[in-house]
Design an enzyme around this catalytic site. Structure first.
Site, PDB file in Angstrom:
ATOM      1  N   GLY A 185     132.562 103.757  31.989  1.00 48.02           N
ATOM      2  CA  GLY A 185     131.700 104.003  30.830  1.00 48.02           C
ATOM      3  C   GLY A 185     132.400 104.911  29.843  1.00 48.02           C
ATOM      4  O   GLY A 185     133.621 104.910  29.752  1.00 48.02           O
ATOM      5  N   CYS A 240     135.067 105.465  25.001  1.00 52.03           N
ATOM      6  CA  CYS A 240     136.326 104.790  24.633  1.00 52.03           C
ATOM      7  C   CYS A 240     136.486 103.400  25.240  1.00 52.03           C
ATOM      8  O   CYS A 240     136.569 102.413  24.518  1.00 52.03           O
ATOM      9  CB  CYS A 240     137.517 105.674  25.024  1.00 52.03           C
ATOM     10  SG  CYS A 240     137.635 107.194  24.067  1.00 52.03           S
ATOM     11  N   LYS A 279     133.946 100.526  24.221  1.00 52.42           N
ATOM     12  CA  LYS A 279     134.024 100.276  22.774  1.00 52.42           C
ATOM     13  C   LYS A 279     135.365  99.643  22.390  1.00 52.42           C
ATOM     14  O   LYS A 279     135.409  98.690  21.601  1.00 52.42           O
ATOM     15  CB  LYS A 279     133.841 101.593  22.030  1.00 52.42           C
ATOM     16  CG  LYS A 279     134.088 101.546  20.538  1.00 52.42           C
ATOM     17  CD  LYS A 279     133.784 102.881  19.872  1.00 52.42           C
ATOM     18  CE  LYS A 279     134.794 103.941  20.235  1.00 52.42           C
ATOM     19  NZ  LYS A 279     136.119 103.722  19.615  1.00 52.42           N
TER      20      LYS A 279
END
Length: 444
Positions: A264, A267, A270
């Site tokens: 998660g 960085c 995304k």
């Protein structure tokens, strides 16, 4: 040097504080006036080990300043660092609105040459857009002779270890096209990188791409190992022994091959999405990247699936203790955290949950549904072992150090049923079995 940092989020705040610690005069700009007011008092919006002390020290020494607008500062900067967010857009692409807004503000502010350093993670070609935007604003003001150099200098800070990563980096990536900018950047990093062979100069697009590829590669290692863990579990193989075996190969190494319940943070998710969008935009089929993302999606559902396989779909009479809410230890960041998926699934099945995290509970209270708290389904407890009182199972989601060597005797006394779902493979299955616990790991 006189440095302005635009954006007092995670990257901007760490970067600004560290450059101030090195003796520079740093002004941090953030449009959130409440955040700026708190920062002036030494109250930070994030948790990062040792950062608060560094901010307060440099505030008191007059090297670090906070403002809500460039107009509030009269500094003529040598360097302006853009460190604003680049969140995922609806189609997965990186949203550049904050970066380009920063560029417009820079163009409306500067009067002389300076180096613009882009630390925000941006797609290839954005540095050129930033340069053009700044020059357009300068022309509007009649400053046609003022020039800028836009440099790509991506950050590689790990949450929970950011100050050490900044002060002792294993490499610094700098994309530029000007000898003047190169000289300034060498001066900037000289105090922390006296060995120039660890500074890698390249073209701007190369540096922009390097950040995305680095994060995608690390995410790929995680998803690959997670997929192997699922296969190992089906085959009756202990993935931890496999991990040790392959990690001893110097070509593979031990980093980022620990199986778990998904990655998660701000960085990896995304940047993988943005790279997929980039590839599709240029006619490249991102087969590997799509598989990385899909495996992570499935991995975050492993713990809820294991829980329902053990207790059944109706969890209305089941009480669950959760250890860990942040996406990793050492931070209060819950963006894309595996705990969010777990809690969503448990709440939907009417389970009662008692959760504990050393630092992320305030962030969790702001992020999670008020209805979960008001209904009594979800509660946050003050102490680690309070989360185990009268529970039917413990779920370990984040491998904080206090969770790694628990008090087994206390656990046996507190828990109603002795069931453990270990999302980070922190415990030894045999030890747990000998202590009369039913143990579920990842690939064990």
């Amino acid at each position: 040097m006189k440095i302005i940092v635009i954006g007092a989020g995670y990257v901007g705040l760490v970067t600004g504080a560290c450059f101030a610690e090195l003796g520079n005069r740093v002004t941090l700009v953030d449009v959130n006036q409440e955040k700026v007011a708190n920062l002036k008092k030494g109250i930070l919006p994030i948790y990062e080990p040792n950062l608060e002390a560094m901010v307060v020290s440099n505030l008191n020494d007059g090297r670090l300043h906070f403002v809500s607008s460039l107009k509030e500062t009269n500094v003529e900067p040598d360097i302006i660092i853009i460190a604003v967010g680049t969140p995922s857009d609806q189609d997965g692409s990186a949203d550049m609105q904050y970066v380009l807004e920063a560029a417009r503000n820079i163009g409306a502010y500067i009067k002389n040459y300076c180096v613009i350093v882009d630390k925000s993670t941006v797609p290839v070609g954005v540095a050129k857009q930033v340069e053009n935007t700044i020059l357009q604003e300068l022309r509007k003001r009649g400053l046609v002779d003022v020039q800028v150099d836009v440099v790509s200098n991506p950050e590689f800070l790990r949450e929970g270890a950011a100050i050490d990563d900044f002060m002792r980096p294993d490499r610094i990536i700098i994309g530029l096209s000007s000898e003047k900018a190169k000289s300034i950047m060498l001066d900037l990093y000289h105090p922390i990188m006296r060995s120039p062979e660890k500074i890698y100069f390249m073209n701007v697009p190369d540096a922009e791409m390097t950040k995305y590829v680095a994060n995608a590669m690390l995410a790929t290692k995680i998803s690959f190992m997670n997929e192997m863990a699922v296969l190992c579990e089906r085959l009756g193989v202990d993935v931890e022994n496999v991990r040790i075996g392959i990690g001893s190969d110097s070509r593979i190494g031990n980093a980022f091959i620990y199986p778990g319940c998904g990655y998660g943070g701000s960085c990896f998710p995304k940047d993988v999405k943005a790279l997929i969008k980039m590839a599709n935009s240029y006619g490249v089929d991102p087969l590997v990247l799509q598989a990385v993302e899909e495996r992570n999606h499935h991995q975050k559902r492993l713990l809820p699936n294991k829980i329902t396989q053990h207790f059944g779909e109706d969890l209305s009479k089941i009480k669950i203790g959760v250890w860990g809410l942040s996406f990793k230890p050492g931070t209060d960041d819950m963006r894309e955290a595996s705990s969010l998926v777990l809690l969503e699934e448990l709440m939907a099945r009417k389970a009662t949950v008692q959760a504990y995290d050393p630092v992320a509970m305030p962030a969790a209270r702001k992020l999670l549904s008020d209805e979960w708290f008001s209904s009594g389904q979800l509660s946050m407890v003050e102490y680690q072992y309070d989360a185990l009182h009268d529970v039917d199972a413990l779920v370990l989601v984040t491998e904080w150090k206090p969770f790694c060597y628990p008090d087994i005797t206390a656990m046996k006394k507190l828990m109603r049923q002795r069931v453990i779902f270990d999302g980070r493979n922190q415990y030894d299955p045999k030890q747990m079995s000998d202590a009369e616990f039913i143990y579920y790991g990842i690939g064990r």
